[in-house]
Design a protein around this motif. Structure first.
Motif, PDB file in Angstrom:
ATOM      1  N   MET A   1       0.840  -1.194   0.000  1.00 14.23           N
ATOM      2  CA  MET A   1       0.000   0.000   0.000  1.00 14.23           C
ATOM      3  C   MET A   1       0.879   1.250   0.000  1.00 14.23           C
ATOM      4  O   MET A   1       2.005   1.233   0.491  1.00 14.23           O
ATOM      5  CB  MET A   1      -0.903   0.004   1.232  1.00 14.23           C
ATOM      6  N   ASN A   2       0.324   2.322  -0.530  1.00  7.55           N
ATOM      7  CA  ASN A   2       1.026   3.602  -0.515  1.00  7.55           C
ATOM      8  C   ASN A   2       0.607   4.357   0.747  1.00  7.55           C
ATOM      9  O   ASN A   2      -0.531   4.814   0.852  1.00  7.55           O
ATOM     10  CB  ASN A   2       0.667   4.413  -1.760  1.00  7.55           C
ATOM     11  N   PRO A   3       1.493   4.478   1.732  1.00  7.48           N
ATOM     12  CA  PRO A   3       1.094   5.069   3.017  1.00  7.48           C
ATOM     13  C   PRO A   3       0.629   6.511   2.868  1.00  7.48           C
ATOM     14  O   PRO A   3       1.297   7.329   2.231  1.00  7.48           O
ATOM     15  CB  PRO A   3       2.380   4.990   3.849  1.00  7.48           C
ATOM     16  N   ALA A   4      -0.516   6.816   3.463  1.00 10.12           N
ATOM     17  CA  ALA A   4      -1.027   8.189   3.500  1.00 10.12           C
ATOM     18  C   ALA A   4      -0.564   8.830   4.803  1.00 10.12           C
ATOM     19  O   ALA A   4      -0.854   8.324   5.890  1.00 10.12           O
ATOM     20  CB  ALA A   4      -2.550   8.191   3.413  1.00 10.12           C
ATOM     21  N   PHE A   5       0.169   9.927   4.690  1.00 17.18           N
ATOM     22  CA  PHE A   5       0.731  10.535   5.892  1.00 17.18           C
ATOM     23  C   PHE A   5      -0.353  11.064   6.828  1.00 17.18           C
ATOM     24  O   PHE A   5      -0.148  11.142   8.042  1.00 17.18           O
ATOM     25  CB  PHE A   5       1.707  11.646   5.507  1.00 17.18           C
ATOM     26  N   SER A   6      -1.507  11.419   6.279  1.00 13.07           N
ATOM     27  CA  SER A   6      -2.592  11.866   7.145  1.00 13.07           C
ATOM     28  C   SER A   6      -3.035  10.742   8.076  1.00 13.07           C
ATOM     29  O   SER A   6      -3.297  10.970   9.267  1.00 13.07           O
ATOM     30  CB  SER A   6      -3.776  12.342   6.297  1.00 13.07           C
TER      31      SER A   6
ATOM     32  N   PHE B   1      -8.232  -9.904   3.030  1.00 12.66           N
ATOM     33  CA  PHE B   1      -7.423 -10.184   1.845  1.00 12.66           C
ATOM     34  C   PHE B   1      -6.045  -9.522   1.899  1.00 12.66           C
ATOM     35  O   PHE B   1      -5.210  -9.772   1.035  1.00 12.66           O
ATOM     36  CB  PHE B   1      -8.161  -9.780   0.560  1.00 12.66           C
ATOM     37  N   ILE B   2      -5.800  -8.663   2.893  1.00  9.24           N
ATOM     38  CA  ILE B   2      -4.445  -8.154   3.116  1.00  9.24           C
ATOM     39  C   ILE B   2      -3.881  -8.945   4.294  1.00  9.24           C
ATOM     40  O   ILE B   2      -4.164  -8.658   5.458  1.00  9.24           O
ATOM     41  CB  ILE B   2      -4.432  -6.642   3.391  1.00  9.24           C
ATOM     42  N   GLN B   3      -3.104  -9.957   3.990  1.00  7.63           N
ATOM     43  CA  GLN B   3      -2.689 -10.926   4.996  1.00  7.63           C
ATOM     44  C   GLN B   3      -1.794 -10.330   6.079  1.00  7.63           C
ATOM     45  O   GLN B   3      -1.789 -10.808   7.213  1.00  7.63           O
ATOM     46  CB  GLN B   3      -1.974 -12.095   4.308  1.00  7.63           C
ATOM     47  N   GLU B   4      -1.022  -9.303   5.728  1.00  7.05           N
ATOM     48  CA  GLU B   4      -0.148  -8.679   6.725  1.00  7.05           C
ATOM     49  C   GLU B   4      -0.949  -8.034   7.855  1.00  7.05           C
ATOM     50  O   GLU B   4      -0.469  -7.925   8.982  1.00  7.05           O
ATOM     51  CB  GLU B   4       0.746  -7.624   6.069  1.00  7.05           C
TER      52      GLU B   4
ATOM     53  N   ARG C   1       8.081 -11.210  11.914  1.00  6.17           N
ATOM     54  CA  ARG C   1       8.466 -12.595  11.603  1.00  6.17           C
ATOM     55  C   ARG C   1       7.311 -13.332  10.930  1.00  6.17           C
ATOM     56  O   ARG C   1       7.513 -14.074   9.960  1.00  6.17           O
ATOM     57  CB  ARG C   1       8.877 -13.302  12.895  1.00  6.17           C
ATOM     58  N   ARG C   2       6.109 -13.113  11.437  1.00  6.76           N
ATOM     59  CA  ARG C   2       4.928 -13.745  10.840  1.00  6.76           C
ATOM     60  C   ARG C   2       4.740 -13.291   9.401  1.00  6.76           C
ATOM     61  O   ARG C   2       4.519 -14.108   8.498  1.00  6.76           O
ATOM     62  CB  ARG C   2       3.688 -13.394  11.663  1.00  6.76           C
ATOM     63  N   ASN C   3       4.826 -11.984   9.174  1.00  9.74           N
ATOM     64  CA  ASN C   3       4.598 -11.457   7.832  1.00  9.74           C
ATOM     65  C   ASN C   3       5.658 -11.920   6.839  1.00  9.74           C
ATOM     66  O   ASN C   3       5.376 -12.083   5.648  1.00  9.74           O
ATOM     67  CB  ASN C   3       4.557  -9.928   7.876  1.00  9.74           C
TER      68      ASN C   3
ATOM     69  N   PHE D   1       5.872   1.842   7.646  1.00 13.14           N
ATOM     70  CA  PHE D   1       6.229   0.488   7.228  1.00 13.14           C
ATOM     71  C   PHE D   1       5.026  -0.446   7.327  1.00 13.14           C
ATOM     72  O   PHE D   1       4.853  -1.335   6.486  1.00 13.14           O
ATOM     73  CB  PHE D   1       7.369  -0.044   8.100  1.00 13.14           C
ATOM     74  N   PHE D   2       4.189  -0.238   8.337  1.00 11.99           N
ATOM     75  CA  PHE D   2       2.982  -1.056   8.494  1.00 11.99           C
ATOM     76  C   PHE D   2       2.112  -0.983   7.245  1.00 11.99           C
ATOM     77  O   PHE D   2       1.605  -2.001   6.761  1.00 11.99           O
ATOM     78  CB  PHE D   2       2.196  -0.576   9.719  1.00 11.99           C
ATOM     79  N   PHE D   3       1.932   0.215   6.710  1.00 12.78           N
ATOM     80  CA  PHE D   3       1.115   0.374   5.510  1.00 12.78           C
ATOM     81  C   PHE D   3       1.867  -0.070   4.258  1.00 12.78           C
ATOM     82  O   PHE D   3       1.291  -0.693   3.364  1.00 12.78           O
ATOM     83  CB  PHE D   3       0.671   1.831   5.365  1.00 12.78           C
ATOM     84  N   ALA D   4       3.154   0.260   4.187  1.00 10.16           N
ATOM     85  CA  ALA D   4       3.924  -0.074   2.988  1.00 10.16           C
ATOM     86  C   ALA D   4       4.085  -1.578   2.818  1.00 10.16           C
ATOM     87  O   ALA D   4       4.117  -2.086   1.694  1.00 10.16           O
ATOM     88  CB  ALA D   4       5.299   0.595   3.055  1.00 10.16           C
ATOM     89  N   GLN D   5       4.177  -2.296   3.924  1.00 10.90           N
ATOM     90  CA  GLN D   5       4.384  -3.742   3.850  1.00 10.90           C
ATOM     91  C   GLN D   5       3.139  -4.480   3.372  1.00 10.90           C
ATOM     92  O   GLN D   5       3.228  -5.601   2.873  1.00 10.90           O
ATOM     93  CB  GLN D   5       4.802  -4.276   5.223  1.00 10.90           C
TER      94      GLN D   5
END
Length: 325
Positions: free
Chosen positions: A1-6, A153-156, A213-215, A309-313
């Motif tokens: 995903m493209n992280p939104a800074f807001s 559907f977003i497994q992370e 580690r899970r992701n 990183f949470f959103f980008a991953q």
């Protein structure tokens, strides 16, 4: 995903605000029941702390408007509360803010009557209001985390660890801020807040590292074969089917190099966990306002990296098509 800074600022700011309130209320509960050895926190700590809580919540709410297409229609999100965690967050956020503001106002105006006496313990109105606000704070953490954990559907994201990490990291930053605030008020609660900040930060470190580690070991449930329903051992896409960029190519991928992603992945644990814990230990032993404040600043900056990183991953299944070529 493209992280939104807001969204990054929204989640980190309100998380810290909730955590700060939980720290202040924990101090009140411990003081009321004599767990602090008869030492009661100064009233100014509660009043100034509530002001900071409201400031953080307000800034977070302000940041949220920057990712809305029609901000004037934001209130409509609450109408879907039966099925949407986002709608529930929209309801719980102002409810928590209102309860926290009432809690602080009781101290500011000196209106805090005793409601009931349990043995030698006086249960004041502020204790009851604070309890309600505490429940709402935990509900808000739940709603915020479930907005992402519910996206199967977003497994992370689709894991209880998402909610746990939102709770622990927000609480850690709040307790760290409470330690700095206590030092600025010359309160004897510096060690109390710093100790809890360290404990929560270390637990947060364990859960966040486990989620990484899970992701890293995830196996994709969706492939090009399952997407188009063709039973073939190998499907190769040679064209995206579009001549230029689009919303799909911009908003569902972070567009950063592997080197940048790796650098952020290695940096945020140091900034969120290692440096703050070190500064907290040294700062609490010296009652140093500078070091404790620095611990919060570093931790918050680290949380911005962590949330990015949470959103980008997060890998969206639509990238099977739009990010393939």
């Amino acid at each position: 995903m493209n992280p939104a800074f807001s969204v990054i600022f929204l989640t980190t700011l309100i998380g810290a605000g909730q955590g700060l309130f939980l720290a202040l209320y924990t101090g009140q509960v411990y003081g009321t029941f004599g767990i602090l050895g008869g030492q009661l926190p100064p009233v100014n700590l509660y009043v100034n702390g509530t002001f900071i809580v409201m400031l953080l919540m307000g800034l977070g709410l302000f940041a949220s408007f920057f990712h809305l297409g029609r901000p004037e229609r934001a209130w409509r999100a609450a109408t879907m509360w039966r099925t949407s965690w986002l709608a529930r967050e929209v309801i719980v956020l102002p409810a928590f803010s209102g309860a926290a503001m009432v809690w602080g106002a009781l101290y500011y105006f000196g209106i805090d009557p005793v409601l009931v006496v349990l043995g030698t313990v006086n249960i004041h109105l502020s204790l009851v209001v604070g309890f309600v606000a505490t429940i709402l704070a935990f509900l808000l953490y739940l709603c915020t985390g479930m907005i992402y954990a519910a996206v199967k559907f977003i497994q992370e994201w689709a894991s209880p660890l998402t909610v746990v990490n939102y709770l622990l990291l927000g609480s850690a930053s709040g307790f760290t801020l409470a330690a700095a605030l206590a030092a600025s008020q010359y309160s004897g609660l510096v060690m109390f807040f710093a100790m809890w900040a360290i404990i929560i930060t270390l637990i947060g470190f364990a859960t966040r590292m486990y989620s990484l580690r899970r992701n890293a070991r995830l196996k994709r449930k969706t492939t090009a074969c399952t997407a188009i329903g063709v039973r073939h051992p190998k499907i190769t896409q040679i064209s995206q089917g579009a001549m230029g960029g689009s919303f799909n190519t911009r908003e569902f991928f972070h567009h950063q190099s592997p080197q940048v992603i790796k650098a952020i992945k290695l940096s945020f644990p140091i900034a969120v966990f290692v440096i703050p814990v070190t500064l907290l230990v040294i700062g609490w032993s010296n009652d140093s306002l500078v070091l404790l404040s620095l611990a919060f600043v570093v931790q918050y900056l680290g949380l911005l990296l962590e949330r990015w990183f949470f959103f980008a991953q997060a890998w969206h299944p639509q990238n099977i098509y739009y990010a393939a070529t």
